[in-house]
Design an enzyme around this catalytic site. Structure first.
Site, PDB file in Angstrom:
ATOM      1  CD  GLU A  84      -2.384   1.219  -0.089  1.00  0.00           C
ATOM      2  OE1 GLU A  84      -3.589  -0.009  -0.355  1.00  0.00           O
ATOM      3  OE2 GLU A  84      -1.954   2.792  -0.502  1.00  0.00           O
TER       4      GLU A  84
ATOM      5  CE  LYS B 245       5.344   0.974   1.837  1.00  0.00           C
ATOM      6  NZ  LYS B 245       4.528   2.186   1.621  1.00  0.00           N
TER       7      LYS B 245
ATOM      8  CB  CYS C  90       6.286   3.647   6.273  1.00  0.00           C
ATOM      9  SG  CYS C  90       4.333   3.234   7.672  1.00  0.00           S
TER      10      CYS C  90
HETATM   11  N1  LIG Z   1       0.513   3.726   8.591  1.00  0.00           N
HETATM   12  C1  LIG Z   1       0.864   4.064   7.009  1.00  0.00           C
HETATM   13  O1  LIG Z   1       0.434   5.084   6.389  1.00  0.00           O
HETATM   14  C2  LIG Z   1       1.040   2.735   5.989  1.00  0.00           C
HETATM   15  C3  LIG Z   1       0.675   2.997   4.581  1.00  0.00           C
HETATM   16  C4  LIG Z   1       1.583   1.936   3.287  1.00  0.00           C
HETATM   17  C5  LIG Z   1       2.104   1.195   4.247  1.00  0.00           C
HETATM   18  N2  LIG Z   1       2.223   0.714   5.832  1.00  0.00           N
HETATM   19  C6  LIG Z   1       2.145  -0.655   5.910  1.00  0.00           C
HETATM   20  O2  LIG Z   1       0.429  -1.730   6.253  1.00  0.00           O
HETATM   21  C7  LIG Z   1       1.108  -2.241   7.786  1.00  0.00           C
HETATM   22  C8  LIG Z   1      -0.104  -1.708   8.622  1.00  0.00           C
HETATM   23  O3  LIG Z   1       0.231  -0.606   9.158  1.00  0.00           O
HETATM   24  P1  LIG Z   1      -1.179   0.147  10.189  1.00  0.00           P
HETATM   25  O4  LIG Z   1      -0.358   2.086  10.145  1.00  0.00           O
HETATM   26  O5  LIG Z   1      -2.578   0.131   9.250  1.00  0.00           O
HETATM   27  O6  LIG Z   1      -0.665  -0.164  11.009  1.00  0.00           O
HETATM   28  P2  LIG Z   1      -1.895  -0.517  12.690  1.00  0.00           P
HETATM   29  O7  LIG Z   1      -0.495  -0.662  13.594  1.00  0.00           O
HETATM   30  O8  LIG Z   1      -2.558   0.528  12.231  1.00  0.00           O
HETATM   31  O9  LIG Z   1      -3.061  -1.231  12.356  1.00  0.00           O
HETATM   32  C9  LIG Z   1      -2.251  -3.049  11.970  1.00  0.00           C
HETATM   33  C10 LIG Z   1      -3.523  -3.983  13.125  1.00  0.00           C
HETATM   34  O10 LIG Z   1      -3.320  -4.870  12.763  1.00  0.00           O
HETATM   35  C11 LIG Z   1      -4.520  -6.151  14.203  1.00  0.00           C
HETATM   36  N3  LIG Z   1      -3.209  -6.417  14.006  1.00  0.00           N
HETATM   37  C12 LIG Z   1      -1.934  -7.621  14.218  1.00  0.00           C
HETATM   38  N4  LIG Z   1      -1.670  -9.004  14.510  1.00  0.00           N
HETATM   39  C13 LIG Z   1      -2.702  -9.061  14.402  1.00  0.00           C
HETATM   40  C14 LIG Z   1      -3.340 -10.545  13.739  1.00  0.00           C
HETATM   41  N5  LIG Z   1      -2.677 -11.873  14.296  1.00  0.00           N
HETATM   42  N6  LIG Z   1      -5.043 -10.837  13.719  1.00  0.00           N
HETATM   43  C15 LIG Z   1      -5.826  -9.350  13.813  1.00  0.00           C
HETATM   44  N7  LIG Z   1      -5.205  -7.831  14.135  1.00  0.00           N
HETATM   45  C16 LIG Z   1      -3.772  -8.261  13.764  1.00  0.00           C
HETATM   46  C17 LIG Z   1      -3.392  -5.120  15.543  1.00  0.00           C
HETATM   47  O11 LIG Z   1      -4.040  -5.321  16.445  1.00  0.00           O
HETATM   48  C18 LIG Z   1      -3.843  -3.486  14.327  1.00  0.00           C
HETATM   49  O12 LIG Z   1      -4.905  -3.137  14.470  1.00  0.00           O
HETATM   50  C19 LIG Z   1       1.925  -2.037   8.044  1.00  0.00           C
HETATM   51  O13 LIG Z   1       2.870  -2.894   7.602  1.00  0.00           O
HETATM   52  C20 LIG Z   1       2.724  -0.839   7.717  1.00  0.00           C
HETATM   53  O14 LIG Z   1       4.058  -0.389   6.975  1.00  0.00           O
HETATM   54  C21 LIG Z   1       1.507   2.001   6.614  1.00  0.00           C
END
Ligand SMILES: NC(=O)c1ccc[n+]([C@@H]2O[C@H](COP(=O)([O-])OP(=O)(O)OC[C@H]3O[C@@H](n4cnc5c(N)ncnc54)[C@H](O)[C@@H]3O)[C@@H](O)[C@H]2O)c1
Length: 509
Positions: free
Chosen positions: A161, A220, A276
């Site tokens: 993403e 990414k 990130c």
């Molecule tokens: N935040 C951003 O702007 C962004 C942009 C692009 C990519 N990413 C990537 O996307 C991924 C997610 O980022 P995010 O910011 O959404 O993280 P986040 O911490 O906001 O959300 C992750 C969620 O996953 C849940 N989770 C963890 N283990 C789990 C499991 N086994 N079963 C069910 N739920 C589970 C957590 O409770 C949490 O709510 C990361 O790898 C990040 O690097 C983030």
């Protein structure tokens, strides 16, 4: 062609929530269920107060929640029913063991893979949405292969993403590109085509790129490393500007007009934050070291080092200007999220600037329009920030919901986030001046409406702030959001500083 009718997204965070809400809105015939282990997060997704703030997100969620968009903690059922499972869980930097402080912690990804294989039957496409090190898909596949059963067919894709927090909905609706990586086998290509068809509901075909899995995973990490590198590059130039009398804004404009360079991401600031950039660059560094590419690793490590240097330099500048001591002095810190239009504070520069100031015994009064008090106290109470003494936070930090209260009797005002409300458009000040000079503001106030306010309430009234601060009243504009108002702010009496700026004008340092 295999048609995806039901999607399950594991992880209802900043990526899973918005991404799947937009998919549900754009694909009304697909049922999308977002699941998470965090019950309170799911409860919030099902309420009027979403767990994350993103402009436009509430409208998207409300348009399809309960119709074809669902938020649930029943992970197993959602996996079982889905044709496609997105893994969108967090992949933080490891805080223990081998690779501590650099490698990505893949324990949540692994937990998902194990649960998916246990709950699945028949054909399913499993898609990495989380940012992962190159060849993470291989580990997922190995877990699947080791636990396979007759009739089970799990295809693994990579679909990282690229959304940015604060503009997530726009980025998702009009992405620069969608990247899908998969196996070059016929089965892999079939899975890629099925996922392409989902995005083709609203993304032009030419913007959907397909590659092999490893290129997709690496793209990414590389994209985030390039973005972070640009910020560190302009910040390094800002240090040079301050030592020579050049103005970094002018230099950025001049180099940004070169089409080969472009003008985006050239704003000098207090450094990058967010969940990130740092994590992904560190992950890249670790990967390079593991692959015996030490020169490449140290090249990217510098991006992180420069970011830390910029934050430290900014805090030192504040201390330096306040006569080399901030002990017991009230400092108003405006903005705590890592950027505007998000309530996310992960790796925010505000945390580190607060740390440096707390280390010197400053009394911080913090205001942010979207970050909750509990979050700020939690962030500053982390052992790495409060030096294992969380009591210091209650002693030194006050979080307020009123920016004027934060600035009342303060020695200095520090802008750490570029929220629009801190920016006050210059045209407004012309209007303000006009009234002040020619229509006699006091007369207007007295005779027409004693509550008349010439500055709209959603924007800060720096005149009022200045009057209530201790003098000399210092302003440190860590995001350079008030560059256009410096002459006006100086005429009010503010000592305006970004970082050190060589100038013949003694009031600008
Ligand atoms: N935040 C951003 O702007 C962004 C942009 C692009 C990519 N990413 C990537 O996307 C991924 C997610 O980022 P995010 O910011 O959404 O993280 P986040 O911490 O906001 O959300 C992750 C969620 O996953 C849940 N989770 C963890 N283990 C789990 C499991 N086994 N079963 C069910 N739920 C589970 C957590 O409770 C949490 O709510 C990361 O790898 C990040 O690097 C983030």
């Amino acid at each position: 062609m295999f048609q995806i009718k039901r999607i399950c997204c594991i992880g209802a965070g900043y990526v899973g929530g918005p991404t799947c809400s937009v998919i549900a809105q754009m694909c009304p015939e697909i049922t999308v269920t977002v699941v998470d282990v965090n019950e309170s997060r799911i409860k919030a997704w099902n309420s009027d107060t979403l767990p994350i703030y993103e402009p436009g997100l509430k409208e998207v969620v409300e348009s399809c929640r309960g119709r074809n968009l669902f938020f649930s903690t029943d992970i197993d059922s959602a996996i079982r029913d889905a044709d496609l499972v997105f893994i969108s869980v967090n992949t933080p930097t490891k805080t223990y063991g081998m690779g501590k402080g650099r490698a990505a912690d893949l324990k949540f990804i692994e937990a998902c893979a194990r649960r998916i294989v246990e709950m699945s039957d028949g054909y399913k496409i499993v898609t990495e949405k989380s940012t992962v090190p190159v060849r993470a898909a291989e580990s997922i596949r190995r877990i699947f292969d080791a636990n396979t059963k007759p009739s089970l067919n799990l295809q693994v894709l990579s679909n990282p993403e690229f959304l940015a927090e604060g503009t997530a909905v726009r980025d998702l609706k009009e992405p620069d590109r969608v990247l899908i990586g998969g196996d070059e086998t016929a089965e892999g290509q079939k899975a890629i085509r099925a996922l392409c068809a989902v995005y083709e509901h609203w993304v032009p075909k030419e913007r959907i790129i397909t590659t092999n899995t490893w290129s997709s995973e690496l793209s990414k990490l590389a994209a985030n490393a390039f973005l972070a590198q640009r910020i560190s590059s302009i910040n390094s130039i800002s240090a040079l500007c301050e030592a020579t009398g050049a103005d970094v804004e002018e230099v950025a404009k001049a180099i940004g007009m070169d089409q080969r360079i472009g003008n985006k991401f050239l704003k000098a600031s207090v450094g990058f934050g967010g969940s990130c950039f740092q994590k992904d660059v560190l992950n890249l560094v670790y990967l390079c070291e593991a692959l015996n590419l030490p020169e490449v690793a140290s090249y990217w490590q510098q991006v992180i080092d420069m970011n830390e240097y910029q934050r430290r330099r900014f805090a030192c500048r504040i201390i330096d200007c306040l006569f080399n001591t901030v002990t017991g002095k009230k400092i108003a810190l405006l903005g705590f999220s890592f950027k505007k239009d998000t309530g996310d504070t992960r790796e925010s520069s505000s945390i580190y600037i607060s740390k440096y100031l707390m280390d010197e015994g400053a009394k911080l009064f913090i205001y942010d329009p979207k970050v909750l008090k509990e979050q700020i106290i939690h962030d500053l109470s982390q052992p790495s920030i409060s030096e294992d003494n969380p009591e210091r936070v209650s002693e030194l930090v006050t979080v307020t919901s009123d920016p004027y209260e934060a600035c009342q009797s303060a020695h200095a005002l520090v802008i750490c986030t570029e929220w629009d409300m801190f920016k006050v458009p210059v045209t407004f000040y012309y209007y303000f001046y006009f009234f002040k000079c020619f229509v006699f503001e006091e007369y207007v106030r007295k005779h027409f409406n004693s509550h008349i306010c010439l500055i709209p309430p959603q924007e800060l009234d720096y005149d009022k702030i200045y009057k209530n601060m201790l003098k000399p009243a210092f302003m440190f504009d860590g995001r350079r959001v008030l560059d256009h108002l410096h002459p006006h702010l100086q005429s009010l009496g503010f000592q305006v500083r970004f970082t050190k700026k060589k100038s013949s004008n003694p009031s600008i340092m």
